[in-house]
Design an enzyme around this catalytic site. Structure first.
Site, short mmCIF file in Angstrom:
data_model
loop_
_atom_site.label_atom_id
_atom_site.label_comp_id
_atom_site.label_asym_id
_atom_site.label_seq_id
_atom_site.Cartn_x
_atom_site.Cartn_y
_atom_site.Cartn_z
N HIS A 17 37.78 35.01 40.25
CA HIS A 17 38.98 34.17 40.20
C HIS A 17 38.57 32.71 40.39
CE1 HIS A 17 42.19 37.24 40.23
NE2 HIS A 17 41.29 37.96 40.88
N GLU B 122 40.28 30.06 40.30
CA GLU B 122 41.28 29.32 41.07
C GLU B 122 41.18 29.59 42.57
OE1 GLU B 122 43.28 33.28 40.32
OE2 GLU B 122 41.82 31.99 39.32
N CYS C 243 39.45 37.72 35.49
CA CYS C 243 39.43 39.00 36.20
C CYS C 243 39.77 40.14 35.22
CB CYS C 243 40.36 38.96 37.41
SG CYS C 243 40.05 40.28 38.60
#
Length: 200
Positions: A180, A182, A79
């Protein structure tokens, strides 16, 4: 061991939990010696570019990240962390970045809501070891600025939000993901795993 670099502006919990689920060893740190000893580095980031660079500079992390990356240690920027890899940003004035990759960060200007927030399709633009055995799919973005890379060959994946935006960059040991991983379901976790496994 993966060093998750802590400079006060990263979503460390979700990232560390993702690495734990993937069974990769990690340490959250702002210690120079720990970063030097690590096998890989992850530079997360949320917030404004200038604030992030100020924190990295004040904590003495800018130099060690640059030196370790130039020496060949794998580095993943996530990011805002991806944006920091570049020459500079026009966010709230001009600020210099880590300058590991050539390019500038510009404001998103489209006829759609900004920030660009939500799930968007990830399109692979160039073959890369990171994509081995993976298929294109949706990943999760939250950003108001985007990277304009000087070298188009550094852009290995894009997303379409009224226009094409840089989604993944790669040059040798340096990787950046605007989204992102994750928080991006199976595809994001697979990409994170590929980096952690050294498939770059």
């Amino acid at each position: 061991m993966i060093a998750i670099i802590d400079y006060g502006m990263g979503n460390l919990y979700s990232l560390s939990q993702a690495l734990q689920r993937l069974d990769h060893e990690y340490v959250i740190t702002d210690d120079v010696e720990t970063i030097q000893k690590a096998d890989k580095m992850i530079l997360p980031g949320v917030g404004a570019f200038g604030d992030a660079m100020r924190e990295l500079n004040q904590r003495g992390l800018t130099k060690i990240i640059f030196e370790e990356a130039i020496a060949g240690k794998p580095l993943l920027g996530i990011c805002l962390g991806m944006q920091l890899l570049f020459t500079g940003s026009d966010e709230h004035g001009y600020y210099s970045g880590l300058n590991l990759l050539a390019g500038h960060v510009k404001e998103i200007k489209v006829d759609l809501p900004v920030p660009h927030m939500g799930w968007n399709w990830l399109s692979f633009r160039h073959p890369h070891p990171l994509f081995r055995s993976l298929e294109e799919g949706h990943v999760y973005f939250v950003h108001s600025y985007h990277v304009q890379a000087s070298n188009t060959e550094d852009v290995i994946a894009t997303t379409d939000y009224s226009q094409d935006f840089t989604a993944i960059v790669a040059r040798k040991n340096i990787i950046g993901m605007q989204f992102h991983p994750e928080k991006s379901g199976p595809l994001g976790m697979q990409l994170l795993h590929q980096f952690a496994e050294g498939r770059i």
